[in-house]
Design a protein around this motif. Structure first.
Motif, PDB file in Angstrom:
ATOM      1  N   LEU A 101      -4.510   9.716  -6.045  1.00 35.10           N
ATOM      2  CA  LEU A 101      -4.643   8.415  -5.378  1.00 35.10           C
ATOM      3  C   LEU A 101      -5.871   7.641  -5.865  1.00 35.10           C
ATOM      4  O   LEU A 101      -5.951   6.430  -5.672  1.00 35.10           O
ATOM      5  N   THR A 145     -10.662   2.205  -1.367  1.00 39.32           N
ATOM      6  CA  THR A 145     -10.367   0.789  -1.152  1.00 39.32           C
ATOM      7  C   THR A 145      -9.252   0.530  -0.151  1.00 39.32           C
ATOM      8  O   THR A 145      -9.225  -0.525   0.479  1.00 39.32           O
ATOM      9  N   ASP A 146      -8.316   1.460   0.001  1.00 41.01           N
ATOM     10  CA  ASP A 146      -7.135   1.227   0.836  1.00 41.01           C
ATOM     11  C   ASP A 146      -6.926   2.257   1.937  1.00 41.01           C
ATOM     12  O   ASP A 146      -6.268   1.970   2.921  1.00 41.01           O
ATOM     13  N   ILE A 147      -7.445   3.460   1.740  1.00 43.73           N
ATOM     14  CA  ILE A 147      -7.143   4.563   2.645  1.00 43.73           C
ATOM     15  C   ILE A 147      -8.413   5.001   3.372  1.00 43.73           C
ATOM     16  O   ILE A 147      -9.393   5.381   2.745  1.00 43.73           O
ATOM     17  N   GLN A 156      -8.851   5.517  -6.819  1.00 44.15           N
ATOM     18  CA  GLN A 156      -9.627   4.453  -6.186  1.00 44.15           C
ATOM     19  C   GLN A 156      -9.068   4.038  -4.828  1.00 44.15           C
ATOM     20  O   GLN A 156      -9.815   3.567  -3.974  1.00 44.15           O
ATOM     21  N   MET A 157      -7.777   4.238  -4.614  1.00 45.32           N
ATOM     22  CA  MET A 157      -7.194   3.872  -3.316  1.00 45.32           C
ATOM     23  C   MET A 157      -7.863   4.620  -2.161  1.00 45.32           C
ATOM     24  O   MET A 157      -7.874   4.135  -1.027  1.00 45.32           O
ATOM     25  N   ARG A 196       2.334   1.671  -3.397  1.00 40.96           N
ATOM     26  CA  ARG A 196       1.353   2.148  -4.382  1.00 40.96           C
ATOM     27  C   ARG A 196       1.030   3.625  -4.184  1.00 40.96           C
ATOM     28  O   ARG A 196       0.882   4.367  -5.154  1.00 40.96           O
ATOM     29  N   ILE A 197       0.913   4.055  -2.945  1.00 43.00           N
ATOM     30  CA  ILE A 197       0.667   5.470  -2.661  1.00 43.00           C
ATOM     31  C   ILE A 197       1.847   6.292  -3.171  1.00 43.00           C
ATOM     32  O   ILE A 197       1.671   7.283  -3.882  1.00 43.00           O
ATOM     33  N   ASP A 231       2.750   5.112   7.277  1.00 44.65           N
ATOM     34  CA  ASP A 231       1.572   4.344   7.669  1.00 44.65           C
ATOM     35  C   ASP A 231       1.370   4.573   9.162  1.00 44.65           C
ATOM     36  O   ASP A 231       2.170   4.136   9.983  1.00 44.65           O
ATOM     37  N   ARG A 278      -8.894  -0.697   5.919  1.00 48.46           N
ATOM     38  CA  ARG A 278      -8.245   0.442   5.280  1.00 48.46           C
ATOM     39  C   ARG A 278      -7.348   1.135   6.292  1.00 48.46           C
ATOM     40  O   ARG A 278      -7.564   1.040   7.485  1.00 48.46           O
ATOM     41  N   ARG A 308       0.838  -1.212   0.000  1.00 43.47           N
ATOM     42  CA  ARG A 308       0.000   0.000   0.000  1.00 43.47           C
ATOM     43  C   ARG A 308       0.864   1.250   0.000  1.00 43.47           C
ATOM     44  O   ARG A 308       0.617   2.190  -0.752  1.00 43.47           O
TER      45      ARG A 308
END
Length: 90
Positions: free
Chosen positions: A68, A74-76, A70-71, A7-8, A25, A40, A4
């Motif tokens: 960023l 979905t991730d954040i 879709q993140m 990707r960020i 993080d 997330r 993650r």
């Protein structure tokens, strides 16, 4: 580095070609928080880029969210942003 975080970092580097980029993080600081239960994460970003010159803080944040994509869903869960143009104070 987690996938993650990578990707960020990759998304922000591609969008802004920053001269400084720190991505942390901070999820461990929010353990037990309702937003952390869905998997997330909580992140903080310090980014310096010429792309931010002449833009308001709101416009800079919107640009980071857009980069960023879709993140953000979905991730954040949470994102703390410090976005500056080169030469601006911390």
């Amino acid at each position: 580095m987690s996938s993650r975080l990578a990707r960020i970092r990759e998304a922000l580097e591609a969008a802004f070609a920053p001269t400084r980029l720190i991505v942390n993080d901070d999820s461990h600081l929010h353990a037990g928080h309702a937003g952390a239960r869905d998997g997330r994460g909580h992140y903080s970003v310090e980014i310096v880029s010429a792309a931010f010159a002449g833009k308001t803080s709101l416009a800079r944040h919107r640009a980071v969210y857009a980069a960023l994509g879709q993140m953000m869903t979905t991730d954040i869960h949470a994102l703390q942003i410090q976005a500056r143009a080169p030469g601006e104070p911390d």
